[in-house]
Write an enzyme that holds these catalytic residues in place. Structure first.
Site, short mmCIF file in Angstrom:
data_model
loop_
_atom_site.label_atom_id
_atom_site.label_comp_id
_atom_site.label_asym_id
_atom_site.label_seq_id
_atom_site.Cartn_x
_atom_site.Cartn_y
_atom_site.Cartn_z
N LYS A 270 -9.57 -10.44 -9.89
CA LYS A 270 -8.48 -9.85 -9.11
C LYS A 270 -8.31 -10.64 -7.82
O LYS A 270 -9.25 -10.79 -7.05
CB LYS A 270 -8.82 -8.39 -8.79
CG LYS A 270 -7.92 -7.76 -7.72
CD LYS A 270 -8.41 -6.37 -7.28
CE LYS A 270 -7.61 -5.86 -6.08
NZ LYS A 270 -8.08 -4.55 -5.58
N ASP B 143 -4.10 -6.75 0.89
CA ASP B 143 -3.69 -5.47 0.33
C ASP B 143 -3.40 -4.47 1.44
O ASP B 143 -4.30 -3.91 2.04
CB ASP B 143 -4.80 -4.93 -0.58
CG ASP B 143 -4.42 -3.59 -1.20
OD1 ASP B 143 -3.22 -3.25 -1.17
OD2 ASP B 143 -5.32 -2.91 -1.72
N LYS C 191 -2.15 1.91 3.56
CA LYS C 191 -3.49 2.28 4.00
C LYS C 191 -3.46 2.69 5.47
O LYS C 191 -2.56 2.30 6.20
CB LYS C 191 -4.43 1.08 3.87
CG LYS C 191 -4.77 0.68 2.46
CD LYS C 191 -5.65 -0.57 2.48
CE LYS C 191 -5.87 -1.10 1.08
NZ LYS C 191 -6.74 -0.28 0.23
N ASP D 170 -9.69 -8.73 -0.52
CA ASP D 170 -9.35 -8.06 -1.77
C ASP D 170 -9.07 -9.07 -2.88
O ASP D 170 -8.64 -8.71 -3.97
CB ASP D 170 -8.13 -7.15 -1.55
CG ASP D 170 -8.15 -5.95 -2.50
OD1 ASP D 170 -9.22 -5.66 -3.05
OD2 ASP D 170 -7.09 -5.33 -2.68
N ASP E 298 -1.35 1.72 -3.97
CA ASP E 298 -2.59 1.12 -3.48
C ASP E 298 -3.63 0.96 -4.60
O ASP E 298 -4.70 0.43 -4.36
CB ASP E 298 -3.16 1.96 -2.33
CG ASP E 298 -4.23 1.20 -1.56
OD1 ASP E 298 -4.31 -0.03 -1.73
OD2 ASP E 298 -4.98 1.84 -0.80
N GLU F 249 -3.47 -1.16 -7.00
CA GLU F 249 -2.70 -2.28 -7.54
C GLU F 249 -3.57 -3.26 -8.31
O GLU F 249 -3.07 -3.96 -9.19
CB GLU F 249 -1.97 -3.00 -6.40
CG GLU F 249 -2.79 -4.03 -5.61
CD GLU F 249 -3.99 -3.42 -4.89
OE1 GLU F 249 -3.93 -2.21 -4.55
OE2 GLU F 249 -4.98 -4.12 -4.66
N ARG G 268 -5.84 -2.90 -10.55
CA ARG G 268 -5.92 -2.65 -11.99
C ARG G 268 -4.63 -3.06 -12.70
O ARG G 268 -4.65 -3.40 -13.88
CB ARG G 268 -6.28 -1.18 -12.25
CG ARG G 268 -5.27 -0.20 -11.74
CD ARG G 268 -5.84 1.20 -11.58
NE ARG G 268 -6.70 1.30 -10.40
CZ ARG G 268 -7.30 2.43 -10.01
NH1 ARG G 268 -7.16 3.54 -10.73
NH2 ARG G 268 -8.03 2.47 -8.92
#
Lengths: 495, 483
Positions: A257, A262, A269, A280, A339, A341, A343
């Protein structure tokens, strides 16, 4: 940059001298010579300090003088009762900050075999990492000064050969740490893909897919995440073909990933700690680093690495909570929380990886959920797998390289948490068991229509970044996963 | 019983009658027809086995899991009693509304299968439900059902305690309710505030200090017949948890009347052992307190001297469970020198975040005990998952002013903390210098409305842990020749 050399044992006249000593030691070899040269100062100091050679024990003598010449210091480091590669490496890491202030240092590893000597050197090198390119006013005295690190060995060429392999792995670790440490305005998907091209000089085939190719392929889940940012997404496919033409074994697939920043998207967030979200992309960083390590040491295995690179931003074009996207697999996903995202990125990549490469096993790494930190803290990464054999191999590899994993459950009851009223699934299953329902989501994108494929998912949200120094990991980006994946390949998929 | 609350009927165990043949009246009752895959249709003109229970002309077709060896081997992976129990429980909503009595046609099933279905019905059925169990060999079933009844009675008792609201189940009243277990041969000792003060239960007294209802420590002892050290259960008995000065938010606070479910499970397990006359000696140490706000409430920043002598800095008054357990565990280890000590507690939200409502978190210092607990949990559908105990030297619990602090302070920017692991590491500190085998079950996910989904253990609401602990003792501590 420090040169690391392996030399025949001979007591140095200046610089720092390190004496790695096991529990229950009697001074021998260079250590004994050093004691004699300092007229017993070593023995006296070790006694006064209560130094027994226990793991992590340290005793420093400043300017011992005597016939020892101009040694700046002698540092004794405990190796524990039975020194192995791990303790030697940890000792090397512990030694680094104590000797980095000297231009020259000498390690009295003459009592250790070549492999342990190389491990000691590798530990020191791993610990020496620093990310200082944005410090413009740092004083010279605050920087490490070590130019030459020499390690004594009865078989210097053997130790040097062993170190060459470890050094290639450390290069991969450093690459991953650089990527993870870079600020998000500097490292965005296009730039990160560009840095992957650097692996070509190691013999890795690198292929970059941009938004046009991705939309033609139908990476709907990943493009949904990317659509809010001014930065274009990229998928990078890296192939290392080390098994040779005679091999017909399918490759090992590593999937990462890579959300370069993010914000959470429209499901923004909270401000506190948002700066952490530059890491991230640590899953992708680990995959890229592992590819560099594997290619750098010329592993005799076929390994393919895929990373999905996007930035998750809120904007007028951003994906909304409530949107339904069609993934590359054809399955539809209701986006409840923008959030969640990571996956969505992994979903398309995993399906694509299986379809294109028919790998013998698939391992994905992602800083996926805050819930895994609540579950396991910063000591272990979460391991989810549909295959006990692969899970065992990963647990063992992690234990060997001090990148520890802890197995977490999967199961139908958790899969039910991501049922959607209007699509095939939704992208969050709620806070309870949040890491598990995330793993269940990912598992839906492991294509088993043509049979079982061993898959493991590592949730590294708690281990990708360290807030304090570790034995071989200075605080900051850990590159968690690079050594683990390299060890897995070395142990089970080569030759 | 005059003192019984009006809703006691809800918790009356199912009545079961074993029958070798059906009389005219029984034949007319709603009938459950279990249908294993591959078996002929129990009713004519039915082609396909349904996926879910379906009602048809006074008969309920009940699909059950695959057929088993008969008798099922103890280690056969094909025999999955929880799946059978669940299949039976799924039948209840399919029965016509208001059904209070039914016949289970188990003639073609083994005794173990028939009992698993009856047990599933008993755990899920409303209070006072009656079942006629129709089997070819009722005499073979009778003794087995006696043992089942003991267990079901104990589960029902735990459920009743858990369901009782906090104004009716104060520490004193909970203790009084447990005193009644003496009639089953369990020795019950209750320590009030004075005794706790004299003995030095600083953690329990601090937590209970804010309430008008002072704390208690209840110790249950079952002698058994084996001359070995007992297995000791320790259960968190917070009769209501407001959070104290670190007050909880209002929404959902009512669930906190169930914050004594750990203690209820331990007491229920003791009752189960007594009712089936277990040879294994066992004890339960149950600290009880109400965590309330009051003029004498303990404060964040207080330093409390616990029973062990170690001082603890209070960081969050809502992390009260670990304080009362610290005293109780220490007492358990010193008073009993137990073979094993197992604590159950609705301890942390972190355990829910980690494992959701489908598994309880298991921490401990003994892999063998942990494996036995996991196996016992799988056997009864109360599933656990082993979690890592943070290593000693984890700085999270270091205090500037006391021997240790109770939990890590909240991160100002809201970063996540592994609080369930910290709590386990904290408890581990109170087991003494030579700790016995110890396991800690964080069962916070097993109470409240959210836990009652379709895949919840059948012993919910309120009965989680009773069958698990009693099953563990049966499997591991009743063999006199064990090593």
């Amino acid at each position: 940059m420090t040169d690391i050399l392996f030399v025949k044992p001979a007591l140095p006249r200046s610089g720092a001298l390190v004496l790695p000593l096991a529990e229950g030691f009697t001074l021998a070899g260079l250590a004994r010579e050093a004691d004699a040269a300092t007229e017993g100062a070593v023995t006296r100091a070790l006694e006064a300090a209560g130094f027994k050679g226990r793991k992590g024990q340290i005793c420093t003598l400043w300017a011992p003088g005597g016939k020892g010449g101009h040694l700046s210091r002698i540092v004794a480091i405990g190796l524990g009762a039975t020194p192995d590669a791990r303790t030697a490496e940890a000792a090397g890491g512990a030694a680094w900050p104590l000797i980095a202030g000297d231009p020259e240092a000498f390690i009295a590893t003459d009592g250790l075999n070549a492999a342990l000597t190389a491990a000691f050197a590798s530990g020191a090198r791993l610990r020496s990492y620093r990310f200082d390119k944005y410090r413009t006013r740092e004083k010279a005295e605050d920087r490490p000064k070590l130019v030459r690190l020499s390690l004594a060995s009865a078989a210097p060429s053997e130790a040097k050969a062993a170190f060459a392999t470890l050094s290639a792995i450390a290069d991969g670790v450093f690459l991953a740490r650089d990527l993870v440490s870079e600020p998000p305005n500097v490292l965005f998907p296009e730039e990160m893909a560009e840095r992957c091209r650097g692996l070509e000089k190691l013999g890795v085939e690198v292929e970059v897919l941009g938004p046009k190719e991705l939309s033609k392929l139908g990476f709907g889940a990943m493009l949904g995440v990317a659509q809010g940012s001014a930065r274009e997404p990229r998928v990078v496919v890296m192939q290392w073909k080390g098994a040779g033409p005679a091999s017909d074994a399918p490759p090992v697939a590593l999937i990462g990933k890579g959300v370069t920043f993010d914000t959470g998207g429209i499901s923004l967030k909270s401000a506190g700690g948002m700066e952490d979200m530059k890491y991230d992309m640590a899953g992708a960083g680990a995959v890229i680093g592992a590819m560099a390590a594997i290619a750098g040491r010329k592993a005799r295995a076929d390994v393919v690495g895929l990373v999905g690179l996007v930035e998750n931003m809120p904007s007028g074009t951003a994906q909304r909570p409530g949107d339904v996207v069609t993934s590359y697999s054809g399955q539809t996903i209701e986006v409840i929380n923008t959030d969640a995202e990571g996956r969505l990125v992994l979903a398309d990549l995993l399906w694509y990886a299986r379809e294109r490469f028919r790998p013998r096993c698939m391992i994905d790494l992602a800083t996926l959920t805050g819930a895994i930190i609540v579950a396991l803290g910063h000591e272990h990464a979460g391991l989810f797998s549909n295959d006990d054999d692969l899970a065992q191999k990963l647990l063992a590899a992690g234990a060997e390289v001090e990148e520890k994993l802890w197995r977490m459950p999967l199961g139908e009851a958790y899969d039910k948490l991501i049922r959607s009223d209007i699509a095939d699934m939704k992208n969050v299953g709620g806070r309870p068991g949040g890491s598990i329902s995330a793993a269940q989501f990912i598992q839906r994108f492991i294509d088993t229509r043509e049979g079982h494929v061993a898959w493991a998912h590592l949730d590294i949200a708690g281990t990708a970044w360290a807030t304090k120094d570790g034995a071989t990991t200075p605080k900051g980006a850990t590159a968690f996963g690079v050594r683990l994946l390299d060890r897995l390949v070395a142990g089970h998929y080569e030759g | 019983m005059a003192s019984e609350p009006a809703d006691a009927a809800r918790f009356r165990p199912m009545r079961l009658r074993l029958r070798g043949r059906l009389g005219r009246k029984a034949a007319a009752r709603p009938r459950l027809l279990p249908w294993p895959p591959g078996a002929p249709a129990p009713l004519p003109d039915l082609a396909e086995r349904p996926a879910a229970p379906c009602w048809r002309e006074g008969r309920l077709l009940l699909p059950v899991p695959a057929d088993q060896a008969d008798p099922p081997a103890w280690n056969s992976s094909a025999w999955d009693p929880p799946a059978w129990e669940r299949a039976a429980a799924a039948a209840l909503p399919a029965l016509p509304e208001g059904t209070r009595r039914a016949v289970l046609d188990a003639r073609h099933l083994s005794p173990a299968q028939a009992l698993a279905l009856a047990r599933g019905l008993a755990l899920a059925a409303p209070g006072g439900f009656r079942l006629d169990l129709w089997h070819d060999r009722p005499e073979a079933l009778a003794p087995l059902w006696q043992a089942e009844r003991a267990m079901l009675k104990a589960v029902a008792r735990a459920r009743r305690w858990v369901a009782t609201p906090a104004n009716r189940l104060t520490p004193a009243r909970f203790a009084r309710a447990l005193k009644r277990l003496e009639r089953h041969g369990i020795a019950v000792q209750v320590l009030g505030r004075g005794a706790l003060e004299r003995a030095g239960f600083g953690g329990l007294l601090a937590v209970g200090g804010g309430s008008a209802h002072p704390p208690r420590l209840v110790v249950l002892r079952w002698a058994g017949r084996l001359a070995v050290p007992p297995v000791v259960f320790v259960g968190k008995g917070i009769t209501f948890d407001t959070g104290g000065l670190g007050l909880k938010r209002g929404a959902g606070m009512e669930v906190m009347r169930e914050d004594m479910a750990g203690a209820a499970a331990c007491a229920g397990a003791m009752l189960a052992l007594a009712l089936r006359d277990s040879p294994a000696p066992a004890a339960a140490v149950l600290p009880m307190a109400e965590n309330a706000i009051g003029a004498a409430a303990y404060r964040p920043g207080d330093v409390v001297a616990t029973l062990s002598g170690r001082t603890v800095e209070v960081v969050d008054t809502d992390a009260e469970g670990r304080l009362i357990l610290a005293d109780a565990l220490n007492y358990a280890v010193r008073a009993f020198r137990p073979e094993a000590v197992i604590d159950l507690a609705t301890l942390t939200g972190a355990a829910i975040t980690a494992l959701g409502h489908h598994r309880a978190a298991l921490y401990g210092n003994d892999p063998v005990l942990a494996a036995a607990l996991c196996a016992a949990g799988e056997a009864v559908g109360e599933r656990l998952w082993p979690m890592p105990l943070p290593q000693a030297g984890d700085a999270a619990l270091d205090s500037d002013i006391a021997d240790l602090r109770q939990c890590a302070p909240r991160d100002p920017s809201g970063r996540a903390q592994p609080d369930a692991g910290h709590a386990a590491a904290f408890l581990h500190e109170f087991l003494g210098d030579d700790p016995p085998a110890w396991a800690h079950l964080d069962m916070a996910g097993m109470v409240g409305e959210a836990a009652r989904g379709e895949d919840a253990p059948l012993s919910l609401p309120g009965g989680f842990g009773v069958r698990l602990l009693a099953g563990l003792v049966a499997a591991r501590f009743e063999d006199p020749h064990r090593i």
